[in-house]
Design an enzyme around this catalytic site. Structure first.
Site, PDB file in Angstrom:
ATOM      1  N   LYS A 171     -14.814   8.659  -4.158  1.00  0.00           N
ATOM      2  CA  LYS A 171     -16.105   8.948  -3.529  1.00  0.00           C
ATOM      3  C   LYS A 171     -16.612  10.329  -3.948  1.00  0.00           C
ATOM      4  CE  LYS A 171     -14.257   6.632   0.573  1.00  0.00           C
ATOM      5  NZ  LYS A 171     -13.566   6.943   1.853  1.00  0.00           N
ATOM      6  N   LYS A 188      -9.122  13.671   4.880  1.00  0.00           N
ATOM      7  CA  LYS A 188      -8.254  12.494   4.804  1.00  0.00           C
ATOM      8  C   LYS A 188      -7.316  12.553   6.004  1.00  0.00           C
ATOM      9  CE  LYS A 188      -7.000  13.934   0.684  1.00  0.00           C
ATOM     10  NZ  LYS A 188      -7.039  12.729  -0.103  1.00  0.00           N
ATOM     11  N   ARG A 189      -6.556  11.499   6.254  1.00  0.00           N
ATOM     12  CA  ARG A 189      -5.598  11.566   7.348  1.00  0.00           C
ATOM     13  C   ARG A 189      -4.647  12.743   7.147  1.00  0.00           C
ATOM     14  NH1 ARG A 189      -5.509   7.621  11.354  1.00  0.00           N
ATOM     15  NH2 ARG A 189      -3.810   8.943  12.057  1.00  0.00           N
ATOM     16  N   LYS A 229       0.378  14.358   2.016  1.00  0.00           N
ATOM     17  CA  LYS A 229      -0.935  14.696   1.469  1.00  0.00           C
ATOM     18  C   LYS A 229      -1.095  16.213   1.286  1.00  0.00           C
ATOM     19  CE  LYS A 229      -3.385  10.637   3.397  1.00  0.00           C
ATOM     20  NZ  LYS A 229      -4.189  10.023   2.318  1.00  0.00           N
ATOM     21  N   THR A 239      -8.743   6.803  -2.121  1.00  0.00           N
ATOM     22  CA  THR A 239     -10.082   6.323  -2.442  1.00  0.00           C
ATOM     23  C   THR A 239     -11.114   7.419  -2.230  1.00  0.00           C
ATOM     24  OG1 THR A 239     -10.181   5.334  -0.230  1.00  0.00           O
ATOM     25  CG2 THR A 239      -9.747   3.845  -2.087  1.00  0.00           C
ATOM     26  N   HIS A 251       0.796  -1.235   0.000  1.00  0.00           N
ATOM     27  CA  HIS A 251       0.000   0.000   0.000  1.00  0.00           C
ATOM     28  C   HIS A 251       0.820   1.272   0.000  1.00  0.00           C
ATOM     29  CE1 HIS A 251      -4.154  -1.474   0.593  1.00  0.00           C
ATOM     30  NE2 HIS A 251      -3.557  -2.522   1.133  1.00  0.00           N
TER      31      HIS A 251
HETATM   32  C1  LIG Z   1     -12.253   6.982   2.194  1.00  0.00           C
HETATM   33  C2  LIG Z   1     -11.779   7.327   3.541  1.00  0.00           C
HETATM   34  C3  LIG Z   1     -10.424   7.569   3.775  1.00  0.00           C
HETATM   35  C4  LIG Z   1      -9.389   7.543   2.668  1.00  0.00           C
HETATM   36  O1  LIG Z   1      -9.195   8.858   2.199  1.00  0.00           O
HETATM   37  P1  LIG Z   1      -8.005   9.237   1.208  1.00  0.00           P
HETATM   38  O2  LIG Z   1      -8.320  10.632   0.822  1.00  0.00           O
HETATM   39  O3  LIG Z   1      -8.082   8.292   0.063  1.00  0.00           O
HETATM   40  O4  LIG Z   1      -6.756   9.114   1.980  1.00  0.00           O
HETATM   41  C5  LIG Z   1     -10.020   7.896   5.050  1.00  0.00           C
HETATM   42  N1  LIG Z   1     -10.898   7.975   6.068  1.00  0.00           N
HETATM   43  C6  LIG Z   1     -12.216   7.750   5.886  1.00  0.00           C
HETATM   44  C7  LIG Z   1     -13.134   7.869   7.044  1.00  0.00           C
HETATM   45  C8  LIG Z   1     -12.699   7.410   4.628  1.00  0.00           C
HETATM   46  O5  LIG Z   1     -14.006   7.180   4.454  1.00  0.00           O
END
Ligand SMILES: *Cc1c(COP(=O)(O)O)cnc(C)c1O
Length: 804
Positions: A650, A536-537, A542, A646, A349
């Site tokens: 979304k 995101k985290r 990022k 991901t 990953h």
């Molecule tokens: C989809 C999701 C992530 C992943 O987010 P990225 O922007 O792809 O790092 C992290 N936390 C939650 C709660 C999510 O639903």
């Protein structure tokens, strides 16, 4: 399943009476939730029992997905939707005068994961059930999920996430008949047994009891049920004299207490390794037992079992599987190795080398003495074989499992399995060319790509019911069961009525989020504003900080020149992010965002043209509220660093336009929507790698030569943003003194221009809705149902369940 409203109401009421001893007019939301969940359990239990019988009867091959994280979020709506009774239940609720939203919100997120990796694992569970493959999850039943984040004085404060609460996990069932013991520590030596086999003898080992809790995973409208098995730890009764104090007991319970214990100390590291081994050993032991019930020999176990290693945390699996086959089941080493490699597969990953797990050899041997011996033997044979094949000695040195005093877990996963996959096209290319290049030269046939995906049902039908209704109205309901039908929206992207319909849906979602923002932060935002979202985290790669720099630039401009405000659409910047508790830099960025928000939101001179909002405790259920309300999706990691992402998928699916670098799956999104329906900026991975090769990046030069950058950076240290002295210094140093590891300064100008382009597009409603609708129409490419089809066929060799 078929269910009338009347029947449901009667079942629901009976359950409420029986289980909660209360009635509709007095029950709390929490009681209603439990009764509803138990009613739903009653509906799928017969399917679950039937399916398990069928699996054994047909001797179907099962894939087991081993992951230290699973992040399903709430399960109620998913279960209702997948059973095909969500609408019926919602109707029943309004008939009863009950508020479905309130009851749904009484469920606590199941947050046994950090972010993308755990969410992917949960998505795969849903997709495996939906695509009719036998695929089971294997993980840990943490008592506390990921911490709960509060923001106090702008700082992140971490609280325990007691997700069991007073309700417990209504979806799980304890399975006593599958309890196994797991052994750690002690001394091990080999002794010749009467039959001539060398057998390990354990002395002073600690024995722990692994107790499984099963959480059924339902397929969408297909009657299929898979299983997510989560392990808890207990002390074996025969061993209880060894645990006399509460402190002894707690040390054991720590194994399943929290996700990712602080591993900055040796004790923390040890605990982490114990967790990983505990879940892996327990899982493999029951898998072998289940297999043997089929009456087939272990030499053929790969025909009926696949074990997937999700990231390196369960990477001890090949060695533990060997230990079980050789020590406990008397297989010859070669035979055992032959099946182990066929059973195991691994997903990588990350290309960040610091994230590739390795364990100090001494610690590893101390915690897992017998497994260590097995790894030594695997390593010895690997070297021997590579020498025989003429692999250059420096390549062998770099790829062996035990080297420079460490046990390299990714190496074990690659050598001990038949498949290694990356999670987006670019990521897999980089693995082959760079991070895992040596392995690629040795075993190119093992490498393959599986671009991540998302459960489209959750992000449309559950998170965005109005959007889903608008899609129904435009192209019919077929897309709900065949997501690729979404493509039919392509015909309507310039249709005025359709554009208006979807614009209205977006506004509704923005209203809902605006209300939440007001209720939780007191900040008032207008739904006429652009909702620009980065959730995101929090991680340096990022680049939330790049976003912050842009906001500062915009703010300074508005202050300098009020004329700018005239032609500007109001802009709301929305953040949500948890920082790892020990990640100082990330926490400083959170503090800065919050102080910047205070400054800007309270500055009347800018007339609400910009607002900054940080929403605390980002998690799946909050994502469901935020993402459908976004206009702009910020995916701005430094090219090459985000394996896939991901949330980018979304956002796309709910009609946001992506503002992105050419990183991870953003590239595949661009290929899908075309250059006109996404806004790309910044260096590509070649430009990034060129700096690494030439060592020619200098952030100070950029800082000294570009007045805008200079001024923006100075605000971190010159008092413009109040209350951030220490944090501002830290950021300034990271960017200037330590040469800006993620090249924010070089990408800044291009990012600013990209913002101007996207704002211009937004200002023209026709263009914007064309872009937004195109994104929705093309988003089916990222359904995890398709990703799982590829895993099932190309890696695991599964067969779909037969419907009679
Ligand atoms: C989809 C999701 C992530 C992943 O987010 P990225 O922007 O792809 O790092 C992290 N936390 C939650 C709660 C999510 O639903």
């Amino acid at each position: 399943m078929k269910l009338t409203t009347k029947q449901f109401i009667s079942d629901f009421e009976q359950t409420l009476h029986r289980e909660e001893m209360t009635t509709f007019d007095t029950a709390t939301n929490s009681e209603l939730f439990v009764a509803l969940a138990k009613t739903v359990r009653g509906y799928y239990t017969p399917q679950w029992i039937e399916r398990n019988k069928e699996l054994t009867q047909n001797k179907e091959k099962i894939a087991y997905y081993f992951s230290i994280e699973f992040l399903p979020g709430r399960m109620l709506e998913t279960n209702l939707l997948n059973l095909g009774i969500l609408d019926t239940v919602k109707k029943a609720f309004s008939k009863l005068g009950l508020n479905f939203e309130d009851v749904k919100n009484a469920e606590h997120d199941m947050a046994l994961g950090n972010g993308g990796l755990g969410r992917l694992a949960a998505a795969f569970m849903d997709s495996l059930a939906t695509t009719d493959y036998p695929g089971f999850g294997n993980g840990l039943r943490y008592k506390y999920g990921l911490f709960k984040q509060r923001i106090i004085n702008g700082y992140q404060v971490e609280l325990p996430d007691s997700w069991f609460g007073s309700i417990g996990n209504v979806w799980e069932t304890r399975k006593d008949h599958d309890i196994v013991n797991v052994r750690l520590f002690g001394d091990v030596y080999l002794e010749k047994a009467e039959d001539g086999h060398l057998r390990p003898v354990y002395r002073n080992a600690q024995v722990l009891r692994a107790v499984p809790y099963d959480v059924p995973q339902l397929g969408y409208n297909n009657g299929n049920v898979n299983n997510l098995r989560l392990w808890d730890v207990e002390i074996p009764e025969e061993d209880e004299l060894n645990y006399r104090s509460l402190a002894d007991l707690r040390r054991v319970q720590d194994i399943t207490a929290i996700l990712y214990p602080d591993d900055s100390t040796d004790d923390g590291k040890k605990l982490r390794l114990m967790q990983e081994y505990f879940m892996t050993s327990a899982g493999l032991q029951t898998i072998i037992k289940t297999y043997l019930k089929l009456g087939m020999p272990l030499e053929r176990i790969h025909e009926k079992v696949a074990v997937h290693i999700n990231d390196t945390h369960p990477a001890v699996a090949p060695a533990e599987f060997m230990r079980l086959l050789v020590d406990d089941y008397d297989m010859e080493w070669e035979d055992a190795w032959n099946v182990t490699v066929k059973v195991m597969s691994y997903t990588n990953h990350t290309i960040l080398s610091e994230a590739l797990e390795k364990w100090n050899e001494g610690l590893f041997r101390y915690v897992l003495p017998r497994v260590y011996q097995i790894i030594q033997e695997i390593d010895r044979r690997f070297v021997e074989e590579q020498v025989a094949q003429g692999t250059p000695s420096e390549v062998i040195e770099r790829t062996r499992i035990i080297k420079d005093g460490n046990v390299h877990m990714a190496h074990l996963a690659i050598i001990g399995g038949h498949s290694v996959n990356g999670v987006a096209k670019l990521h897999t290319e980089l693995l082959k060319a760079d991070t895992l290049h040596d392995f690629y030269t040795i075993s190119p046939e093992k490498f393959n790509n599986k671009t991540n995906g998302i459960v489209h049902r959750r992000w449309t039908q559950i998170a965005a019911p109005e959007l889903s209704a608008a899609i129904d109205k435009t192209i019919g309901k077929g897309w709900r069961s065949d997501i690729h039908k979404l493509r039919a929206l392509d015909e309507y992207v310039d249709d005025k009525a359709v554009q208006e319909r979807f614009a209205e849906v977006k506004t509704d979602a923005k209203k809902r989020l605006a209300r939440y923002i007001y209720d939780t932060t007191g900040v008032q935002v207008s739904t006429d504003a652009i909702f620009d979202v980065q959730v995101k985290r929090l991680h340096a790669y990022k680049r939330q900080l790049l976003n912050v720099m842009y906001i500062i630039k915009l703010y300074l401009e508005l202050k300098d020149n009020p004329q700018v405000a005239k032609n500007m659409t109001p802009h709301v910047f929305i953040f949500g992010a948890k920082a790892a508790p020990g990640y100082h830099f990330a926490k400083s960025v959170i503090k800065i965002i919050n102080e910047l928000a205070n400054l800007i939101n309270n500055d009347e001179s800018i007339h609400d043209k910009i607002k900054v909002v940080f929403l605390e405790n980002y998690r799946v259920s909050l994502a469901e509220l935020i993402i459908p309300a976004a206009d702009i999706s910020e995916q701005i990691s430094l090219a090459s660093k985000e394996a896939s992402g991901t949330s980018n998928m979304k956002f796309m699916m709910t009609g946001a336009v992506t503002l992105a670098t050419l990183d991870g799956a953003n590239i595949e999104i661009k290929d899908e929507v075309g250059d006109d329906n996404i806004v790309i900026f910044g260096m590509d991975k070649d430009a990034v790698y060129s700096h690494y090769d030439k060592h020619d990046y200098s952030s100070r030069t950029l800082y000294d030569s570009d007045p805008t950058i200079h001024r923006v950076i100075d605000t971190f240290v010159d008092g413009t943003i109040p209350n951030i002295q220490a944090e501002g210094n830290e950021i300034y140093n990271a960017l200037i003194t330590y040469n800006d590891e993620y090249f924010l300064l070089e990408d800044f100008e291009s990012y600013v221009k990209a913002h101007e382009r996207i704002a211009a597009a937004y200002a023209d409603q026709k263009t914007w809705m064309h872009m937004s609708l195109t994104n929705i129409a093309r988003s089916a490419r990222f359904t995890s149902d398709d990703t799982i089809e590829q895993y099932a066929q190309e890696i695991w060799g599964l067969t779909k369940r037969k419907h009679e």
